[in-house]
Design a protein around this motif. Structure first.
Motif, short mmCIF file in Angstrom:
data_model
loop_
_atom_site.label_atom_id
_atom_site.label_comp_id
_atom_site.label_asym_id
_atom_site.label_seq_id
_atom_site.Cartn_x
_atom_site.Cartn_y
_atom_site.Cartn_z
N THR A 180 -1.00 -12.63 0.41
CA THR A 180 -2.14 -11.41 0.96
C THR A 180 -2.43 -11.59 2.11
OG1 THR A 180 -3.94 -12.58 -0.29
CG2 THR A 180 -2.58 -10.67 -1.58
N PRO B 192 3.16 -8.00 0.79
CA PRO B 192 3.12 -6.66 0.19
C PRO B 192 3.00 -5.52 1.29
CG PRO B 192 0.97 -7.89 -0.19
CD PRO B 192 1.85 -8.67 0.58
N LYS B 193 3.92 -4.84 1.58
CA LYS B 193 3.92 -3.82 2.98
C LYS B 193 2.68 -2.79 2.58
CE LYS B 193 6.67 -0.20 5.04
NZ LYS B 193 7.87 0.42 5.03
N ARG C 282 -0.42 -3.64 2.38
CA ARG C 282 -1.54 -4.18 1.85
C ARG C 282 -2.24 -5.46 2.58
NH1 ARG C 282 -2.01 -2.93 -4.05
NH2 ARG C 282 -0.50 -1.45 -4.67
N GLY D 128 5.84 -3.59 -2.88
CA GLY D 128 5.08 -3.99 -4.10
C GLY D 128 3.81 -4.84 -3.88
N ASN D 129 2.89 -5.15 -4.76
CA ASN D 129 1.90 -5.99 -4.70
C ASN D 129 2.06 -7.27 -4.70
OD1 ASN D 129 2.09 -6.64 -7.37
ND2 ASN D 129 0.75 -5.02 -8.26
N PHE D 130 1.00 -8.20 -4.44
CA PHE D 130 1.15 -9.68 -4.17
C PHE D 130 2.14 -10.27 -5.53
CE2 PHE D 130 -0.08 -13.87 -5.61
CZ PHE D 130 0.06 -14.67 -4.64
N LYS E 63 4.37 -8.98 -7.19
CA LYS E 63 5.84 -8.90 -7.04
C LYS E 63 6.33 -9.66 -5.98
CE LYS E 63 6.14 -5.10 -9.79
NZ LYS E 63 6.90 -5.10 -10.95
N CYS E 64 5.62 -10.18 -4.96
CA CYS E 64 5.97 -11.07 -4.04
C CYS E 64 6.04 -12.41 -4.63
CB CYS E 64 4.97 -11.06 -2.62
SG CYS E 64 4.85 -9.70 -1.76
#
Length: 441
Positions: free
Chosen positions: A154, A177-178, A180, A201-203, A205-206
């Protein structure tokens, strides 16, 4: 015996043991996470006294002489990865930081008389506590001959991984996360030459992407699933205990994202107790934001008078598929990879995991600012959690409390920009008298 045989990985579930410097997967065959273990010499009171004097002698900053003097992490080399030779250490001078006594504004806001201190781990080379663990993880990677390291982030982990990999001459890939992370957090890995991949996606997903690549042996992960990261973060406890004359603080308050910091502080407290440096460990209080609080939710379901039943807590724990919005973006994680380690350390210390409201965590940032300390919103989480812990009786008047400030507030300019708008005034002209009238002089 080869010095590398003094350190190994051991599964926290089934106690399976694997070689540290030959292992590139960090989940056991049973699914459990590994701990780093070391073969420490047998200690007695005389040895402990000699070691404390030894560590104290390294507080003199002398960068040109030895890494053991120029790093607040490697000052404790004999406790942190002793199987690494000094010449194998990759360091950027992390951990040479002060302790801040809490100012009057934050003391009044917390609401009781505490011996309250803030450990500003954002005053590090990349601006966050991740440097404490990064120096160890990248040093181990370098010793192992790793060619590519990677992390989900993040923001703070990517900055750390990129900087230390650059120093080590290792390729670094960061998955973010693009939309964010802040511009500052994006700039840091780019400045250090990392390959940056933005995904929609969020963290969590990363993190899934990085875990799948790591399990396939295609990259070496620098997230906290890599237990060598945890080893470096223990320095927070060692620094605090040393600062107070080798007396353990009563309470550590820590923001919880992926769980590396809270689990490492618990591990560090247990190590000092087990080796005889202190008699008892302190209470560990973890704090999550209401936007992403799976550990706090499950702890509240199972706690009784401030203590959770370990078995029931684990049974009720559920990762969050959907997470909310918060200014504390570095802790916006619905499925912390180290959640079981966090539970272990909270239970061992008879601590708690609490939830900070969005209002209170941002208010805490602004109140700390009035004392001259620009802290990140994750630190705001910890301060808001401490306020709640005092209200609920988990922290008592007069106790010595250390709040871990995890990053510099300069990475999160959106908080004062949003919550300090009332302090901004505009003039219609450039006339001195108009400005004087606004100031009231």
């Amino acid at each position: 015996m080869d010095i590398t045989e003094k350190s190994w990985l051991e599964c926290m579930h089934c106690s399976n043991v694997v070689p540290l410097y030959e292992t590139r997967k960090f989940r056991c065959h049973c699914g459990g996470l590994y701990d780093v273990c070391h073969s420490f010499p047998k200690q007695n009171k005389v040895n402990v006294l000699l070691m404390t004097e030894f560590f104290d002698s390294r507080q003199i900053y002398n960068y040109g002489d030895s890494i053991l003097f120029s790093s607040g992490v490697w000052r404790f080399h004999e406790l942190i990865m002793p199987s690494l030779h000094e010449k194998e250490i990759i360091s950027l001078g992390e951990g040479i930081i002060p302790f801040w006594p809490a100012g009057n504004n934050i003391r009044k806001w917390i609401g009781t008389d505490l011996d309250l201190w803030i450990l500003p781990e954002g005053l590090t080379p990349t601006g966050s506590f991740k440097d404490f663990g990064g120096t160890v993880a990248i040093s181990v990677a370098k010793k192992m001959g790793v060619k590519t390291v990677a992390c989900a982030s993040t923001g703070d982990t990517s900055a750390m991984a990129a900087a230390y990999a650059a120093k080590a001459g290792i390729k670094c890939v960061v998955v973010l996360p693009k939309g964010r992370i802040t511009d500052v957090q994006l700039a840091q890995p780019l400045a250090h030459g990392a390959e940056v991949i933005l995904i929609p996606g969020n963290f969590d997903k990363c993190m899934n992407v990085v875990l799948e690549l790591a399990e396939a042996g295609r990259i070496f992960p620098i997230n906290s699933i890599n237990p060598t990261r945890i080893e470096g973060h223990q320095a927070s406890v060692f620094l605090a205990t040393q600062f107070f004359g080798w007396q353990m603080p009563d309470v550590f308050v820590v923001p919880v994202g992926n769980g590396s910091n809270s689990s490492s502080i618990g591990k560090g407290m247990r190590l000092l107790r087990d080796l005889g440096f202190v008699k008892n460990i302190g209470k560990l209080i973890g704090v999550q934001s209401e936007a992403a609080n799976p550990l706090a939710r499950s702890w509240e379901l199972t706690q009784d008078e401030g203590v959770a039943h370990q078995g029931r807590w684990k049974e009720t724990y559920r990762a969050l598929d959907e997470i909310g919005e918060t200014t504390a973006t570095a802790a916006l994680i619905g499925n912390p990879v180290s959640w079981e380690k966090v539970m272990r350390e909270i239970n061992e210390s008879r601590g708690a995991v609490l939830t900070a409201s969005e209002k209170e965590l941002n208010e805490a940032v602004m109140v700390a600012g009035k004392d001259g300390h620009f802290v990140c919103p994750q630190t705001g989480m910890a301060l808001a959690g401490l306020r709640q812990a005092v209200e609920r009786g988990f922290v008592k008047k007069g106790q010595r409390v250390v709040v871990i400030s995890t990053a510099t507030g300069l990475k999160f300019p959106n908080v004062p920009a949003q919550y300090g708008k009332h302090l901004i005034k505009e003039t219609k002209t450039c006339e001195t008298e108009e400005i004087a009238q606004i100031i009231g002089v």
